[in-house]
Design a protein around this motif. Sequence first.
Motif, PDB file in Angstrom:
ATOM      1  N   GLU A 440       0.830  -1.209   0.000  1.00  0.00           N
ATOM      2  CA  GLU A 440       0.000   0.000   0.000  1.00  0.00           C
ATOM      3  C   GLU A 440       0.863   1.257   0.000  1.00  0.00           C
ATOM      4  OE1 GLU A 440      -3.477  -0.198   2.314  1.00  0.00           O
ATOM      5  OE2 GLU A 440      -3.662   1.972   2.550  1.00  0.00           O
ATOM      6  N   MET A 443       2.250   1.895  -3.404  1.00  0.00           N
ATOM      7  CA  MET A 443       1.242   2.423  -4.330  1.00  0.00           C
ATOM      8  C   MET A 443       1.077   3.915  -4.110  1.00  0.00           C
ATOM      9  SD  MET A 443      -1.564  -0.660  -3.980  1.00  0.00           S
ATOM     10  CE  MET A 443      -2.972   0.042  -4.832  1.00  0.00           C
ATOM     11  N   MET A 444       1.035   4.333  -2.851  1.00  0.00           N
ATOM     12  CA  MET A 444       0.848   5.754  -2.573  1.00  0.00           C
ATOM     13  C   MET A 444       2.055   6.566  -3.036  1.00  0.00           C
ATOM     14  SD  MET A 444      -1.354   6.103   0.914  1.00  0.00           S
ATOM     15  CE  MET A 444      -0.044   5.750   2.093  1.00  0.00           C
ATOM     16  N   GLN A 446       4.091   5.829  -5.447  1.00  0.00           N
ATOM     17  CA  GLN A 446       4.086   5.891  -6.905  1.00  0.00           C
ATOM     18  C   GLN A 446       3.088   6.927  -7.401  1.00  0.00           C
ATOM     19  OE1 GLN A 446       4.370   2.065  -9.203  1.00  0.00           O
ATOM     20  NE2 GLN A 446       4.309   1.169  -7.177  1.00  0.00           N
ATOM     21  N   LEU A 447       1.949   6.979  -6.745  1.00  0.00           N
ATOM     22  CA  LEU A 447       0.947   7.974  -7.133  1.00  0.00           C
ATOM     23  C   LEU A 447       1.482   9.385  -6.916  1.00  0.00           C
ATOM     24  CD1 LEU A 447      -2.287   6.311  -5.778  1.00  0.00           C
ATOM     25  CD2 LEU A 447      -1.853   6.964  -8.144  1.00  0.00           C
TER      26      LEU A 447
ATOM     27  N   TRP B 176      -2.960  -6.420  -2.727  1.00  0.00           N
ATOM     28  CA  TRP B 176      -3.159  -5.273  -1.859  1.00  0.00           C
ATOM     29  C   TRP B 176      -4.306  -5.585  -0.901  1.00  0.00           C
ATOM     30  CZ3 TRP B 176      -7.192  -1.107  -2.448  1.00  0.00           C
ATOM     31  CH2 TRP B 176      -7.157  -0.249  -1.342  1.00  0.00           C
ATOM     32  N   TYR B 189      -3.856   8.363   0.669  1.00  0.00           N
ATOM     33  CA  TYR B 189      -4.759   8.420  -0.478  1.00  0.00           C
ATOM     34  C   TYR B 189      -5.769   7.278  -0.353  1.00  0.00           C
ATOM     35  CZ  TYR B 189      -0.689  11.022  -2.140  1.00  0.00           C
ATOM     36  OH  TYR B 189       0.371  11.886  -2.243  1.00  0.00           O
ATOM     37  N   LEU B 191      -7.087   4.689  -1.776  1.00  0.00           N
ATOM     38  CA  LEU B 191      -6.771   3.882  -2.953  1.00  0.00           C
ATOM     39  C   LEU B 191      -7.949   3.091  -3.494  1.00  0.00           C
ATOM     40  CD1 LEU B 191      -3.313   2.564  -1.733  1.00  0.00           C
ATOM     41  CD2 LEU B 191      -3.726   4.353  -3.434  1.00  0.00           C
ATOM     42  N   LEU B 447      -2.330   7.015 -14.976  1.00  0.00           N
ATOM     43  CA  LEU B 447      -2.695   6.130 -13.877  1.00  0.00           C
ATOM     44  C   LEU B 447      -2.744   4.688 -14.357  1.00  0.00           C
ATOM     45  CD1 LEU B 447      -5.441   8.242 -12.121  1.00  0.00           C
ATOM     46  CD2 LEU B 447      -3.343   7.403 -11.078  1.00  0.00           C
ATOM     47  N   ILE B 450       0.760   3.405 -14.805  1.00  0.00           N
ATOM     48  CA  ILE B 450       1.474   3.165 -13.545  1.00  0.00           C
ATOM     49  C   ILE B 450       1.086   1.811 -12.949  1.00  0.00           C
ATOM     50  CG2 ILE B 450       0.894   3.810 -11.141  1.00  0.00           C
ATOM     51  CD1 ILE B 450       3.520   4.815 -11.750  1.00  0.00           C
ATOM     52  N   PHE B 451      -0.182   1.499 -12.993  1.00  0.00           N
ATOM     53  CA  PHE B 451      -0.640   0.232 -12.432  1.00  0.00           C
ATOM     54  C   PHE B 451      -0.331  -0.933 -13.364  1.00  0.00           C
ATOM     55  CE2 PHE B 451      -2.927   0.890  -8.512  1.00  0.00           C
ATOM     56  CZ  PHE B 451      -3.157   2.243  -8.498  1.00  0.00           C
TER      57      PHE B 451
END
Lengths: 465, 465
Positions: A440, A443-444, A446-447, B176, B189, B191, B447, B450-451
């Motif tokens: 997690e 992911m944050m 990277q965002l 996740w 964030y 998510l 986005l 990135i994922f």
Amino acid sequence: MSQKFVEQLKEILGPNGWLEGEDTESYLTDMFGKQGETPLVARPDTTEQVSEVVKICAANNVAIIPQGGNTNVCRMAIPPENKSAVILSMARMNKIIDIDPECSTITAEAGCFVQSLQDYAREHNRLFSPDWGARGSAMIGGAVATNGGGQNVFRYGTTREQVLGMEVVLPDGQIWDGMRALRKDNSGYDLKQLFIGSEGTLGIITKLVFKLHPNQGQHCSLFGILTGMSELMNYLELAQKVGGDKLTAFELLPGLGVEKALNRYPALQRPLDQKSDWYVLVRFSDWENVEELVTTLFEQGFEAGILANAVMSQNLEQENNLWEIRDQMIPTQYFKSRLLKWDVSVPISKITHFLDSAENLVREHQQAAIIYVTGHVGDGNIHYTVIPEGEGDPGFDELCNRIYQDVDELVWSLGGSIAAEHGVGQLLKSRVRNQKSDVEYSMMQQLRHIFDPQGIMNPGKLIDS
Amino acid sequence: MSQKFVEQLKEILGPNGWLEGEDTESYLTDMFGKQGETPLVARPDTTEQVSEVVKICAANNVAIIPQGGNTNVCRMAIPPENKSAVILSMARMNKIIDIDPECSTITAEAGCFVQSLQDYAREHNRLFSPDWGARGSAMIGGAVATNGGGQNVFRYGTTREQVLGMEVVLPDGQIWDGMRALRKDNSGYDLKQLFIGSEGTLGIITKLVFKLHPNQGQHCSLFGILTGMSELMNYLELAQKVGGDKLTAFELLPGLGVEKALNRYPALQRPLDQKSDWYVLVRFSDWENVEELVTTLFEQGFEAGILANAVMSQNLEQENNLWEIRDQMIPTQYFKSRLLKWDVSVPISKITHFLDSAENLVREHQQAAIIYVTGHVGDGNIHYTVIPEGEGDPGFDELCNRIYQDVDELVWSLGGSIAAEHGVGQLLKSRVRNQKSDVEYSMMQQLRHIFDPQGIMNPGKLIDS
């Protein structure tokens, strides 16, 4: 930061749009004191100015601290320690743009005070639901960037759930126009959700569209003492059964806080003669009179052996008195030594378990520590404060750290969060790291990097780059 | 795709966990027919299996199509045309894990049917609010990935607003764990909001935590004819005033559809003898009887000159009859020629303007075209269908394209969306591109990248890579 850089900013902002030197002191100061430096406080009054300022800062690799009312409690809106950054204040962008009572929406610039939208909505027989003590100085941009909570969450949801659209200046200065007033829109990723609660790290919110609710002008509250803390969930369930959607708030107040408030503010009236360690404050609201519902909750509370004593507001003055008492529960005004503070969220059914276990943990460390608790019970949100004895004694800091660690881990073991409504900012950044899995957190990060590769947007807040 | 690759998948999934050859036909087929190919339909029954399958596909650069009930209407869950992909069906992950009535939360695997959660919640005196016609075959993972709407949105919000937590397998196979049951959590964030409505392009949802609502077991509805379409907003406002939070739905039904439904389904009872081009269907719900409220709405509707004729349900059978009629409004079953279909969202106050303007535009193109409209009026969501004459004639396709273009642009001029609740998938991808600014589209593409840098997760859907 060169003089040329500062001159460029001044030119964009115009003579009323910036502050320098001594005039910047208050912008560098929050409830904890002064921190960091700034070459200039920018006070734009259009989105285009915000965009231009951001572009100049990006070109010069200068950090930007977006700032609303600066009423947050996590050092969210001042520069990091010993660092210099441009503070971008939204204070001049304070126009309410439109209200559409038919659609029940309101559109406003991000520098409007929360209270301004509340008042304007009320004039149009609507309710703007975000509400908390700092309503007169908190700005809506900050409210959204922190996803502010408050006592109306139980009925209406958090600030997040009020947002229908927004306009944002991105960290490269581009303007994202996400201004919509639609209840349903499944046309792609819901980008506004990223900015909500982003604490200024992904961009600067400049305008907002919120949903409004029917005005529930009639309120009636019950202030009561339970026969035991074990009845807390039972009384919540009863309040939901009796009041249904009219139940607006279900709060827990500490006896200690009520006594201190009554002592400090002579205008406040004591609601009940009987004193107690705990009180519940329950509110029903509707456009019609709700006294009957509260009376039912009152009577059934005694019948079921849940209430030991209680009083209902009989008029507006008494209603306001009860909620003014609630507004004065914040412990920082009453205790001058170091406070260990938590803004906890646990599943609602785990509240009493949390309170019992946390007390045990604290007492293991220090029997005489003061424990001070307020709670938005209906949301599972407890504001938990411990005031240990012996500040300044050797080992005091270590004691505090151990208490923080133990209570944090208790919260996490119950599936909870240590940042329920107040946000993370600078103060909770390290501790919240331990709340998150590596997946997690990555992911944050990277965002954050995708939006702000240079790392100029509110550095040192929320998550590590 | 090598045989070795397929064997690796089979080994992970076990003998009951995959399908090949003819058995894959139904998974490649949606309401529009068969499309694409698949070497294997994966039917995992644990998150770990999902993760392993994704890792193998990622390592071999093989596309994955996450599939729930495949009840979407945008070709969202089958491979792109002439392409081969592994279809990953969530059908076997269909366990309800937990219900906590005190917290009002339910936890379940993504392959559960929407109706299963509705039934289970009802048994525990709670309401799982997402509800639409395909409830018996739509799965909750897909419901969240599409942010399903339906008729309960007005009172309870979209599926998005029910989600408290989720578990997701990311496009690189990492898991996740975002499984929380908290009403408030400002620790970073949010998510989960990205995955909601992501149509399987950012990862595969494997588990979910939803909020539940008090069970509102008592329903009463009014089926009525307005004195004119200009009264539509007035009656909505009256319904809100009379019913407040008990107003659950406010729907618009076409006379044409009602006649066709009554004709096709003999078990359906005609509610009103008087026929009309339009009907409104209004529902109040509570745990107590709501007939009095509906009676008030009925009476005040006539007094105000808004209602020309109306009937209220007097018992459960009549109540169910009205909503069965509503469920049978979908036009695809009644018209066999080409349908031009819109799933429009406009600000609520713009509904009648949209209906008038759209009709004018359509009639400019073809006077005799059939216009068929149903609407979730309270949400501003109109299902707009045009059935032009002359399919197969020269110029017919161009006519259809021009009508699509004109109505799309009308929607956008009103600040609306052409993908209100049904999503984008493959079918609306190009048209929705024109709804988005370049800034917004670029943010979404970044986005997605990135994922899913390899572009293996549900390619060809929602947005271009």
